[in-house]
Design a protein around this motif. Structure first.
Motif, mmCIF file in Angstrom:
data_model
loop_
_atom_site.group_PDB
_atom_site.id
_atom_site.type_symbol
_atom_site.label_atom_id
_atom_site.label_comp_id
_atom_site.label_asym_id
_atom_site.label_seq_id
_atom_site.Cartn_x
_atom_site.Cartn_y
_atom_site.Cartn_z
ATOM 1 N N ILE A 88 0.834 -1.211 0.000
ATOM 2 C CA ILE A 88 0.000 0.000 0.000
ATOM 3 C C ILE A 88 0.864 1.253 0.000
ATOM 4 C CG2 ILE A 88 -1.576 1.359 1.434
ATOM 5 C CD1 ILE A 88 -3.013 -1.221 2.082
ATOM 6 N N ASN A 89 1.897 1.274 0.813
ATOM 7 C CA ASN A 89 2.742 2.466 0.912
ATOM 8 C C ASN A 89 3.589 2.709 -0.329
ATOM 9 O OD1 ASN A 89 1.760 3.068 3.446
ATOM 10 N ND2 ASN A 89 3.400 1.987 4.505
ATOM 11 N N ASN A 90 3.951 1.652 -1.054
ATOM 12 C CA ASN A 90 4.827 1.796 -2.219
ATOM 13 C C ASN A 90 4.086 1.845 -3.549
ATOM 14 O OD1 ASN A 90 7.002 1.803 -0.492
ATOM 15 N ND2 ASN A 90 7.471 -0.357 -0.780
ATOM 16 N N ASN A 91 2.773 1.754 -3.515
ATOM 17 C CA ASN A 91 1.998 1.758 -4.761
ATOM 18 C C ASN A 91 1.647 3.196 -5.137
ATOM 19 O OD1 ASN A 91 0.274 1.347 -6.896
ATOM 20 N ND2 ASN A 91 -0.910 -0.243 -5.874
ATOM 21 N N PRO A 92 2.233 3.721 -6.220
ATOM 22 C CA PRO A 92 1.953 5.114 -6.588
ATOM 23 C C PRO A 92 0.516 5.326 -7.062
ATOM 24 C CG PRO A 92 3.333 4.077 -8.252
ATOM 25 C CD PRO A 92 3.196 3.099 -7.121
ATOM 26 N N ARG A 93 -0.130 4.272 -7.556
ATOM 27 C CA ARG A 93 -1.509 4.412 -8.010
ATOM 28 C C ARG A 93 -2.458 4.762 -6.865
ATOM 29 N NH1 ARG A 93 -3.025 -0.394 -12.222
ATOM 30 N NH2 ARG A 93 -1.736 0.321 -13.945
ATOM 31 N N ILE A 94 -2.200 4.225 -5.694
ATOM 32 C CA ILE A 94 -3.093 4.449 -4.553
ATOM 33 C C ILE A 94 -3.078 5.912 -4.118
ATOM 34 C CG2 ILE A 94 -3.437 3.854 -2.113
ATOM 35 C CD1 ILE A 94 -2.754 1.006 -2.815
ATOM 36 N N LYS A 95 -1.988 6.594 -4.380
ATOM 37 C CA LYS A 95 -1.880 7.994 -3.988
ATOM 38 C C LYS A 95 -2.654 8.925 -4.926
ATOM 39 C CE LYS A 95 2.507 7.284 -1.682
ATOM 40 N NZ LYS A 95 3.009 5.975 -1.957
ATOM 41 N N GLU A 96 -3.106 8.391 -6.072
ATOM 42 C CA GLU A 96 -3.860 9.189 -7.036
ATOM 43 C C GLU A 96 -5.341 9.240 -6.653
ATOM 44 O OE1 GLU A 96 -3.287 7.851 -11.029
ATOM 45 O OE2 GLU A 96 -1.120 7.724 -10.811
ATOM 46 N N ASP A 97 -6.054 10.098 -7.349
ATOM 47 C CA ASP A 97 -7.500 10.185 -7.195
ATOM 48 C C ASP A 97 -8.116 9.076 -8.061
ATOM 49 O OD1 ASP A 97 -10.023 11.093 -6.495
ATOM 50 O OD2 ASP A 97 -10.099 12.503 -8.168
ATOM 51 N N ILE A 98 -8.550 8.004 -7.429
ATOM 52 C CA ILE A 98 -9.032 6.825 -8.142
ATOM 53 C C ILE A 98 -10.553 6.764 -8.085
ATOM 54 C CG2 ILE A 98 -8.980 4.296 -8.200
ATOM 55 C CD1 ILE A 98 -6.234 4.438 -6.913
ATOM 56 N N LYS A 99 -11.134 6.296 -9.190
ATOM 57 C CA LYS A 99 -12.579 6.059 -9.251
ATOM 58 C C LYS A 99 -12.806 4.667 -9.802
ATOM 59 C CE LYS A 99 -13.782 10.840 -9.977
ATOM 60 N NZ LYS A 99 -14.175 11.856 -10.911
ATOM 61 N N TYR A 100 -13.803 3.988 -9.256
ATOM 62 C CA TYR A 100 -14.258 2.717 -9.802
ATOM 63 C C TYR A 100 -15.552 3.008 -10.555
ATOM 64 C CZ TYR A 100 -11.099 -0.012 -6.783
ATOM 65 O OH TYR A 100 -10.015 -0.560 -6.167
ATOM 66 N N ILE A 101 -15.618 2.522 -11.779
ATOM 67 C CA ILE A 101 -16.805 2.720 -12.605
ATOM 68 C C ILE A 101 -17.367 1.343 -12.968
ATOM 69 C CG2 ILE A 101 -17.699 3.686 -14.751
ATOM 70 C CD1 ILE A 101 -15.247 5.635 -14.641
#
Length: 173
Positions: A88-101
């Motif tokens: 979780i801490n090393n995943n750069p995607r998680i730090k972005e504004d994510i949306k599930y569609i």
């Protein structure tokens, strides 16, 4: 159902740990670990009763196997916790504004620098747990959606969508 359901997921170590345990440590594994733990406790209690009642000092070998069995679940939990926290801490995607569609054709993850579509025909199964949905994209790989991320009537809309999709599912009534 032609409508899209858009959600903003949240990620935490605690929810990811629960998801990891749901995926990796099936109930059968828990039964096996419980049996090993019970046998280890029985072995250790037998050892301590022998020490208290025995006058023979040569019969006091500590059951190392029993101690290992007792500590094994703790080490499994600790290693899994560290791996999930690091992921979780090393995943750069998680730090972005994510949306599930969600729509009738696919489930999409959309971030600032990425966009991934998981078509329902490629999803193995959907499992609903007490506090999350798991979307299995592989045998031991799943995306999780916490129910706390759902707003207003989204839970009912998602259930309706999942029931309209021809996919293996385990949903609560």
């Amino acid at each position: 159902m032609d409508k899209e359901i858009i959600l903003k997921p949240s990620f935490s170590v605690r929810s990811s740990m629960k998801g990891t345990y749901y995926i990796l440590y099936k109930p059968l594994n828990i039964v096996i670990l419980s049996f090993l733990l019970a046998s280890a406790i029985f072995g250790l209690s037998d050892y301590f009763f022998n020490i208290l009642g025995s006058t023979n000092k040569t019969n006091r070998d500590f059951p190392f196997f029993g101690l290992v069995i007792i500590l094994l679940p703790f080490f499994i939990y600790l290693l899994t916790y560290k791996a999930v926290k690091k992921q979780i801490n090393n995943n750069p995607r998680i730090k972005e504004d994510i949306k599930y569609i969600f729509n009738i054709e696919y489930f999409q993850e959309k971030g600032e620098t990425f966009e991934v579509k998981h078509f329902w025909k490629n999803i193995i199964k959907i499992v609903e747990k007490k506090d999350m949905f798991l979307f299995y994209i592989g045998k031991n790989s799943a995306m999780l959606l916490q129910k706390t991320d759902l707003k207003d009537n989204q839970y009912n809309e998602l259930k309706q969508l999942f029931n309209s999709i021809d996919i293996k599912k385990s949903l609560k009534s």
